[in-house]
Design an enzyme around this catalytic site. Structure first.
Site, PDB file in Angstrom:
ATOM      1  N   ASP A   1      30.290  -2.194  21.205  1.00 21.79           N
ATOM      2  CA  ASP A   1      30.779  -1.337  20.521  1.00 21.79           C
ATOM      3  C   ASP A   1      32.198  -2.609  20.273  1.00 21.79           C
ATOM      4  OD1 ASP A   1      28.667   0.236  20.231  1.00 21.79           O
ATOM      5  OD2 ASP A   1      29.608   1.370  21.624  1.00 21.79           O
TER       6      ASP A   1
ATOM      7  N   HIS B   1      24.506  -1.798  15.488  1.00 19.07           N
ATOM      8  CA  HIS B   1      25.750  -3.007  15.130  1.00 19.07           C
ATOM      9  C   HIS B   1      25.855  -2.609  13.044  1.00 19.07           C
ATOM     10  CE1 HIS B   1      24.623  -5.943  18.248  1.00 19.07           C
ATOM     11  NE2 HIS B   1      25.028  -5.023  18.619  1.00 19.07           N
TER      12      HIS B   1
END
Ligand code: GDP
Ligand code: IMO
Ligand code: MG
Length: 451
Positions: free
Chosen positions: A29, A57
């Site tokens: 992340d 994403h």
């Protein structure tokens, strides 16, 4: 709606752009989706090489937010080829859902998406196994806590385990032949039903005929996308088309080089690219390491710089640190440069992108972890890719002055507050790699590019 999907600031660069890898240097992340989207304009082909729908994403374009799980983030550009490589584990139901959701938002998905016929299939029993095993492990508490990993429950580990088992695995290319699939599933389902029952799952036995029918239907829907992507990528290399490799998960979650056993089940460092695509390592010309200006982690496992206090809470709030895939609150803490330096070494990083610097505005002081203090009191610059041993060390920090101004509209590194510039310079010194991109907000435009 503001939508500049097809425009790219870098489309007019002369010559071929170097083949580039985008890899996360922490526990995931880091903002890989934003950077892949940003760089897609310069490249021709965008390739996922590892992981599966455990990835999330995010790409923000104007007022539109896209969360991609299996499809490369380059899909937002209609003229780019997106490839799901052989190293990915594909949940066909989720893939079809993701494709349909994108199409409903006007994104074209046709011959611009190719899926390796050798990518392994995530089956429903993989997801059930993942969840059931986690539940069993969570109920067995030892002196180290419980043994559950905090997986995304997307069936990633069990699908990769079947890949290694071989005879119980199903690959995307196998979905085309329903009869053969049915015969295989009859054996697999009898084994899996027994295993699920042993893990305490109370459900009727798996129905191989129904599963074969359902998954052959998925295969049919995906048929035009399934191909030998290894030859496809080598054709691209020969034709001098520029490739962008999109890492999923991150280096500290790498099955071999991460904080084992609190890792995912693939080689998500840059080392996974050759095996996960069939492209030799020598073809990867640049490796961009993506790091946050602080550290986060989702799920269990050691986290030496974790701030389970008001500091971590402030970072979580300002950075909206909740999982893109599972919506779990992310654990937050100071930037661990021992970890980033290690990941840069493992991945062969040539440049850094420092993301979410805007989140750090408003702290009086910022801490950077540069060393670990070991049990015997000695200081070490080395990361420890073993969960138990890493949990025994103490993070040693340098303290830097913070800055109070908001920086989310910065366009130039030299115009950042002096202390923000110092913070970036210190990161470069400790890691030994230049910062090429500074990100100060989720949008494409909130980016300071140095190269
Ligand atoms: P990935 O898995 O590495 O692609 O990252 P995620 O998408 O899971 O998480 C990154 C989050 O940070 C997303 O919500 C992004 O929109 C957001 N983001 C990316 N860069 C920045 C930035 O520079 N500042 C802020 N505030 N948010 C950012
Ligand atoms: P992106 O690509 C953050 C973590 C999970 C868990 C461990 C194992 O969005 O950065 P798994 O389901 O893979 O067996 O879970 O790995 N994990 C991630 N954490 N971002 C990710 O991907 C992750 N992919 C897996 O939280 O701790
Ligand atoms: Mg993510």
């Amino acid at each position: 709606m503001t939508d500049d999907r097809t425009t790219s600031p870098d489309n007019d660069a002369p010559g071929r752009t170097p083949h580039t890898a985008v890899v996360g240097l922490q526990w995931g992340d880091e903002g890989k989706g934003k950077i892949v989207d940003l760089l897609t304009g310069r490249h021709d082909v965008i390739v996922r090489y590892n992981g599966g729908a455990n990835a999330g994403h995010t790409v923000v374009v104007g007022d539109q937010r896209y969360a991609l799980h299996l499809i490369p983030a380059g899909i937002l550009y209609p003229d780019k080829l997106c490839v799901i490589g052989n190293g990915v584990v594909v949940d066909p139901a989720m893939l079809i859902e993701e494709m349909e959701a994108l199409r409903a938002r006007g994104i074209e998905i046709a011959s611009n998406l190719c899926i390796s016929d050798r990518a392994h299939v995530v089956m429903p029993y993989h997801k059930e196994h993942d969840a059931a095993l986690e539940a069993v492990l969570a109920s067995h508490v030892s002196h180290d806590g419980d043994l559950s990993i905090g997986t995304t429950k997307r069936g990633i580990g069990p699908a990769y385990a079947d890949k290694v088992h071989r005879s119980t695995a199903i690959r995307m290319g196998d979905l085309a032949d329903e009869d053969r699939l049915r015969r295989k599933l009859r054996v697999i389902c009898s084994i899996r039903s027994a295993e699920l029952a042993a893990l305490g799952v109370q459900a009727p036995p798996l129905d191989p005929d129904a599963l074969a029918h359902q998954y052959a239907a998925y295969g049919l829907r995906l048929l035009s996308h399934i191909t030998d992507t290894t030859y496809l990528l080598h054709d691209c290399l020969r034709e001098e088309r520029s490739i962008l490799f999109e890492g999923a998960n991150a280096c500290l979650l790498d099955i071999d080089h991460g904080t084992y056993p609190y890792v995912t089940s693939s080689n998500c460092s840059a080392l996974g690219i050759p095996a996960g695509t069939g492209v030799p390592g020598r073809n990867i010309e640049q490796v961009l390491g993506i790091m946050k200006a602080y550290t986060t982690r989702v799920g269990e496992g050691p986290f030496p710089t974790e701030q389970d206090n008001a500091i971590g809470e402030r970072i979580r709030k300002r950075g909206h640190e909740y999982g893109t895939t599972t919506n779990r609150p992310r654990r937050c803490g100071w930037l661990d440069l021992v970890a980033v330096r290690y990941s840069s070494m493992i991945c062969g990083v040539t440049g850094l992108a420092c993301m979410l610097l805007d989140v750090m505005s408003g702290f009086d002081e910022l801490k950077l972890c540069t060393h670990y203090r070991l049990g015997d009191g000695t200081l070490s610059e080395r990361f420890i890719p073993d969960a138990h041993r890493l949990s025994q060390i103490e993070a040693v920090y340098e303290t830097l002055p913070g800055w109070s101004q908001e920086i989310d509209d910065a366009t130039d590194r030299a115009a950042l507050p002096e202390n923000a510039q110092r913070y970036l310079q210190r990161i470069e010194q400790v890691v030994g790699v230049p910062i090429e991109i500074v990100s100060v907000g989720p949008e494409r435009t909130q980016t300071v590019v140095e190269v």
